[in-house]
Design an enzyme around this catalytic site. Structure first.
Site, short mmCIF file in Angstrom:
data_model
loop_
_atom_site.label_atom_id
_atom_site.label_comp_id
_atom_site.label_asym_id
_atom_site.label_seq_id
_atom_site.Cartn_x
_atom_site.Cartn_y
_atom_site.Cartn_z
N HIS A 1 1.88 -5.37 -4.30
CA HIS A 1 0.44 -5.55 -4.53
C HIS A 1 0.17 -6.89 -5.21
O HIS A 1 -0.89 -7.09 -5.79
CB HIS A 1 -0.09 -4.43 -5.44
CG HIS A 1 -0.13 -3.07 -4.80
ND1 HIS A 1 -0.60 -2.85 -3.53
CD2 HIS A 1 0.20 -1.84 -5.28
CE1 HIS A 1 -0.53 -1.56 -3.26
NE2 HIS A 1 -0.04 -0.93 -4.30
N THR B 1 1.56 9.21 12.22
CA THR B 1 1.01 8.56 11.04
C THR B 1 -0.48 8.86 10.86
O THR B 1 -1.17 8.16 10.14
CB THR B 1 1.22 7.03 11.08
OG1 THR B 1 0.58 6.51 12.26
CG2 THR B 1 2.69 6.67 11.14
P1 A3P Z 1 -8.62 7.63 -0.06
O1 A3P Z 1 -8.38 7.75 -1.52
O2 A3P Z 1 -9.94 6.99 0.25
O3 A3P Z 1 -8.42 8.89 0.68
P2 A3P Z 1 -2.57 3.13 -0.59
O4 A3P Z 1 -1.55 3.66 0.34
O5 A3P Z 1 -2.71 1.63 -0.49
O6 A3P Z 1 -2.37 3.61 -1.97
O7 A3P Z 1 -3.99 3.66 -0.10
C1 A3P Z 1 -4.34 5.01 -0.23
C2 A3P Z 1 -5.56 5.31 0.60
O8 A3P Z 1 -5.19 5.30 1.99
C3 A3P Z 1 -6.12 6.69 0.30
O9 A3P Z 1 -7.54 6.59 0.52
C4 A3P Z 1 -5.43 7.51 1.38
O10 A3P Z 1 -6.04 8.74 1.66
C5 A3P Z 1 -5.50 6.56 2.55
N1 A3P Z 1 -4.53 6.89 3.61
C6 A3P Z 1 -3.20 7.08 3.48
N2 A3P Z 1 -2.65 7.41 4.66
C7 A3P Z 1 -3.66 7.41 5.56
C8 A3P Z 1 -3.72 7.69 6.96
N3 A3P Z 1 -2.63 8.04 7.66
N4 A3P Z 1 -4.93 7.63 7.56
C9 A3P Z 1 -6.03 7.29 6.86
N5 A3P Z 1 -6.04 7.03 5.53
C10 A3P Z 1 -4.86 7.08 4.89
#
Ligand code: A3P
Length: 281
Positions: free
Chosen positions: A89, A208
């Site tokens: 990040h 995914t």
């Molecule tokens: P939300 O909190 O809005 O649901 P990161 O992986 O960078 O931490 O980001 C997390 C965000 O990506 C979360 O958002 C999570 O739900 C979403 N996310 C993870 N996998 C996903 C997928 N396969 N499809 C859509 N959103 C996804």
């Protein structure tokens, strides 16, 4: 709780990213075939990592974030024999120099900042590795000031946008992945020079999907050695709603106005910002 974050060069990091490691990032020895998966937190990092991890012919090792751990990190990263996919990040400026010199491939994931703010708010509430935050308005204020982990969303995105025309950088948005995941997967595999058939792409897209990832996270034991985000290795904290536009359920009209004003001011010259206009009205 008080000690979960520390400031380094004016930016909040998790205490799981040691000061010594952050101080020695420039001594990281990149390999030419390394791939970096870069994002501001909550932009879809786990999602893209899962996509790359599911490419059948990729022959990769997905590592933990480059800024996660202590000074022994770089020794640990040397042990991987396959092509390394390394999440982070970090902003462009903090990225180890060697990665830039060797022009390693970088996938930058960006997401509409109102949804990022809402997602990070929940992460702050649910994740024991982040400070306690009482209310949404209090959190939003911190977010707008950049007083959150990894600093200001605006600074982060702008630091990367400056380099968006480098041929070793691919920028993918959360929103385009939601719209057409197969197309985004194709974009990534082409960028990484990996051959994948259309039927394989569809299979990756299925594996995914939000529901698949969420339910498999619930089934697996959480493995502290499998960390995509330096803020947690507990995948159950990651899959919340997985939607575009959830911000509408949190922002008051006044909060939206304040946000939009700052957005317009900070992102005036940003081409990337145009991608979000449809999602933030
Ligand atoms: P939300 O909190 O809005 O649901 P990161 O992986 O960078 O931490 O980001 C997390 C965000 O990506 C979360 O958002 C999570 O739900 C979403 N996310 C993870 N996998 C996903 C997928 N396969 N499809 C859509 N959103 C996804």
């Amino acid at each position: 709780q008080l000690n979960v974050l520390h400031k380094f060069k004016g930016i909040f990091f998790s205490t799981m990213s040691s000061k010594e490691l952050l101080n020695s990032l420039d001594s990281f020895d990149a390999r030419e075939d390394d791939v970096f998966l870069v994002s501001y937190p909550k932009s879809g990092t786990h999602w893209v990592a899962e996509v790359i991890g599911n490419i059948p012919s990729a022959k990769i090792n997905l590592t933990s974030p480059i800024e996660f751990g202590d000074i022994s990190k770089f020794e640990e990263l040397k042990m991987y024999s396959k092509r390394r996919v390394i999440p982070t990040h970090l902003s462009y400026d903090m990225l180890p120099r060697n990665i830039k010199q060797k022009q390693c491939k970088i996938v930058y994931i960006v997401r509409n900042p109102k949804d990022v703010a809402v997602s990070l708010f929940h992460y702050y509430r649910d994740n024991p590795n982040l400070p306690c935050i009482e209310t949404w308005p209090a959190f939003l204020e911190l977010f707008l000031r950049g007083d959150v982990v990894y600093g200001s969303w605006f600074d982060h995105v702008l630091s990367w946008e400056e380099h968006k025309d480098n041929k070793n950088i691919l920028i993918i948005s959360y929103e385009e992945m939601k719209k057409d995941l197969s197309k985004s997967i194709k974009k990534m595999t082409t960028f990484l020079d990996i051959n994948v058939s259309d039927s394989e792409i569809n299979k990756i897209a299925w594996k995914t999907s939000f529901s698949e990832m969420k339910s498999s996270a619930a089934k697996e034991n959480h493995d502290p050695n499998h960390t995509i985000c330096a803020l947690t290795s507990n995948r159950n904290l990651v899959f919340r709603k997985g939607a575009v536009g959830d911000w509408i359920n949190y922002f008051t009209s006044k909060q939206k106005r304040v946000f939009d004003e700052l957005f317009t001011q900070r992102m005036k010259h940003s081409e990337l910002a145009r991608r979000f206009e449809d999602y933030s009205k």
